[in-house]
Motif scaffolding. Structure first.
Motif, PDB file in Angstrom:
ATOM      1  N   ALA A 145       0.822  -1.205   0.000  1.00  2.80           N
ATOM      2  CA  ALA A 145       0.000   0.000   0.000  1.00  2.80           C
ATOM      3  C   ALA A 145       0.856   1.256   0.000  1.00  2.80           C
ATOM      4  O   ALA A 145       0.547   2.229  -0.700  1.00  2.80           O
ATOM      5  CB  ALA A 145      -0.928  -0.011   1.217  1.00  2.80           C
ATOM      6  N   ALA A 146       1.937   1.258   0.777  1.00  2.43           N
ATOM      7  CA  ALA A 146       2.817   2.426   0.824  1.00  2.43           C
ATOM      8  C   ALA A 146       3.475   2.673  -0.532  1.00  2.43           C
ATOM      9  O   ALA A 146       3.628   3.817  -0.970  1.00  2.43           O
ATOM     10  CB  ALA A 146       3.875   2.246   1.904  1.00  2.43           C
ATOM     11  N   VAL A 147       3.857   1.594  -1.207  1.00  6.17           N
ATOM     12  CA  VAL A 147       4.519   1.731  -2.507  1.00  6.17           C
ATOM     13  C   VAL A 147       3.529   2.132  -3.596  1.00  6.17           C
ATOM     14  O   VAL A 147       3.791   3.024  -4.403  1.00  6.17           O
ATOM     15  CB  VAL A 147       5.234   0.413  -2.874  1.00  6.17           C
ATOM     16  N   VAL A 148       2.353   1.478  -3.613  1.00  6.40           N
ATOM     17  CA  VAL A 148       1.381   1.703  -4.686  1.00  6.40           C
ATOM     18  C   VAL A 148       0.600   3.000  -4.473  1.00  6.40           C
ATOM     19  O   VAL A 148       0.534   3.859  -5.362  1.00  6.40           O
ATOM     20  CB  VAL A 148       0.425   0.504  -4.807  1.00  6.40           C
ATOM     21  N   PHE A 149      -0.006   3.150  -3.297  1.00  6.73           N
ATOM     22  CA  PHE A 149      -0.852   4.322  -3.046  1.00  6.73           C
ATOM     23  C   PHE A 149      -0.065   5.515  -2.500  1.00  6.73           C
ATOM     24  O   PHE A 149      -0.431   6.657  -2.750  1.00  6.73           O
ATOM     25  CB  PHE A 149      -1.974   3.963  -2.073  1.00  6.73           C
ATOM     26  N   GLY A 150       0.998   5.240  -1.739  1.00  4.44           N
ATOM     27  CA  GLY A 150       1.816   6.332  -1.228  1.00  4.44           C
ATOM     28  C   GLY A 150       2.899   6.770  -2.177  1.00  4.44           C
ATOM     29  O   GLY A 150       3.545   7.796  -1.956  1.00  4.44           O
ATOM     30  N   ARG A 151       3.130   5.964  -3.240  1.00  2.87           N
ATOM     31  CA  ARG A 151       4.135   6.286  -4.262  1.00  2.87           C
ATOM     32  C   ARG A 151       5.527   6.474  -3.659  1.00  2.87           C
ATOM     33  O   ARG A 151       6.265   7.392  -4.017  1.00  2.87           O
ATOM     34  CB  ARG A 151       3.718   7.527  -5.048  1.00  2.87           C
ATOM     35  N   VAL A 152       5.842   5.600  -2.721  1.00  2.00           N
ATOM     36  CA  VAL A 152       7.161   5.617  -2.099  1.00  2.00           C
ATOM     37  C   VAL A 152       7.976   4.485  -2.709  1.00  2.00           C
ATOM     38  O   VAL A 152       7.512   3.337  -2.714  1.00  2.00           O
ATOM     39  CB  VAL A 152       7.070   5.435  -0.572  1.00  2.00           C
ATOM     40  N   PRO A 153       9.157   4.754  -3.237  1.00  2.00           N
ATOM     41  CA  PRO A 153       9.997   3.661  -3.756  1.00  2.00           C
ATOM     42  C   PRO A 153      10.238   2.603  -2.684  1.00  2.00           C
ATOM     43  O   PRO A 153      10.422   2.927  -1.503  1.00  2.00           O
ATOM     44  CB  PRO A 153      11.289   4.368  -4.160  1.00  2.00           C
TER      45      PRO A 153
END
Length: 423
Positions: free
Chosen positions: A246-254
């Motif tokens: 969720a952090a990578v996909v929705f938060g756009r965090v590498p």
């Protein structure tokens, strides 16, 4: 190390199981009758725990709803955060049901071990009520008599009534609202004091129950308890990985940046088993590593620690699924829906309760909705010290994931690392 209650309870369980198994193998009839008498002390201890469930859940639900409503009034950012909290909790419930049932389909509990544990606990499988249709389920959500619902352990309609009551309290004038919330806070605090008194005697109660389990089940129950520890821990690890996604996909965090930011906080959570103790580290890592501005972290992270526990419905449902597998009970779709509603409610209500208190107060209502006995829960409390580690790790990961998602559009450029000094 013996100062920790969880360690003493774990030792008491091991001693009770071992002595009970030895008595079954080598003891005479007089010894077995003595153990049956001692086991009644464990039954008394279990009933003392059960008597606090209904008033504790009702009180913390009312005050918890008021707390969330007050937070939602602080602005758009708080409402957005609460919406993501709810989304994560719903996702966690769906994940656990499918993951748990799938795991036990691939790695079922030994029928011999389950039978031994059922015999050891001494509670017959409950009579499963007739499957309600949709109309009956909806009609049964509102209790015609809340007092009777509490007396009959009809948890789902009682939770619905408590939610309506809590929201109604938020519509009162400030003076009366504050006085009512303070009253229910006091009731909850009093119940927690009682539960702490009961848990102070947990080593004695678990030892007494363990004697009976060991005498009737022998060593066969140990493997099933180990099965539970692994399954519950895997559920916690699984939802933590979902928070990564969720952090990578929705938060756009590498992914690499996210892993480096969250890892020190997870280490602190593993060591302290306290989300509150990890709050300063979460704020520092989200600001310095993820570039989330202080305006966001200063609101979202304290709010998350106050009202959001990502792993609460996940791990609590995982316990209920294990109990259902041991007894060979297959809850209906309507029962699962009711269990999800109760799991969501108690996940908010149980925030701030001590670990052992929240375990029984959270899992007990879910089991009752699913038609499951509570007699296994004291045994599982004794080994909860291991899955509880993954609860805290998952909680702090979820807190940081929501913060990254809510603050993604306000993220500041990451500061460049300081150059190494010449020797």
């Amino acid at each position: 190390m013996l100062r920790h209650l969880s360690v003493r309870v774990l030792i008491a369980l091991a001693a009770g199981l071992g002595l009970g198994a030895a008595a079954a193998a080598y003891g005479e009839d007089a010894v077995r009758r003595l153990i049956e008498g001692v086991e009644s002390v464990g039954g008394l201890w279990l009933n003392a725990l059960r008597m606090t469930v209904v008033p504790l859940i009702f009180a913390v639900l009312v005050s918890g709803i008021a707390r969330v409503a007050d937070a939602a009034q602080t602005g758009r950012l708080a409402v957005k955060s609460i919406a993501w909290f709810l989304g994560f909790l719903l996702l966690g419930c769906a994940f656990t049901i499918f993951f748990g049932l799938g795991l036990y389909a691939l790695w079922p509990i030994s029928e011999t071990g389950a039978a031994a544990l059922r015999a050891g606990v001494g509670a017959p499988p409950p009579e499963v009520a007739a499957t309600p249709n949709v109309a009956d389920f909806i009609k049964g959500l509102a209790p015609p008599n809340p007092v009777a619902a509490a007396a009959e352990d009809a948890i789902l309609p009682l939770v619905v009534f408590a939610c309506f009551f809590g929201f109604a309290v938020t519509r009162l004038g400030e003076a009366r609202r504050v006085s009512l919330v303070e009253f229910f806070d006091a009731v909850a605090d009093a119940m927690v004091v009682i539960v702490r008194w009961v848990l102070w005697a947990a080593p004695v109660g678990v030892f007494a129950l363990g004697l009976g389990v060991g005498m009737r089940a022998g060593a066969g129950a140990a493997g099933v308890i180990g099965h539970y520890i692994v399954a519950a821990s895997l559920a916690g690890i699984g939802i933590t990985l979902v928070a990564y996604v969720a952090a990578v996909v929705f938060g756009r965090v590498p992914l690499v940046l996210w892993t480096r930011a969250v890892a020190p906080v997870q280490v602190a959570a593993f060591a302290t088993q306290s989300s509150l103790a990890c709050l300063p580290a979460m704020i520092e890592r989200t600001q310095d590593r993820l570039g989330i501005p202080e305006r966001v972290t200063g609101l979202v992270l304290p709010l998350a620690v106050a009202v959001f526990r990502l792993t609460s419905p996940v791990m609590n449902l995982a316990v209920a699924i294990f109990v259902a597998q041991v007894y060979g009970i297959e809850p209906t779709v309507m029962q699962w829906l009711g269990a999800v509603l109760v799991a969501l409610a108690v996940s908010v209500a149980s925030v701030g309760l001590p670990g052992q208190v929240s375990f029984f107060a959270s899992v007990g209502p879910i089991c009752l909705v699913l038609g499951l006995p509570l007699d296994l829960l004291p045994i599982l409390i004794a080994v909860e010290v291991i899955p509880d580690i993954f609860r805290t790790v998952g909680n702090v990961t979820g807190d940081m994931a929501v913060t990254a998602i809510v603050g993604r559009d306000e993220r500041e450029p990451q500061a460049a690392p300081e150059p190494a000094r010449a020797a």
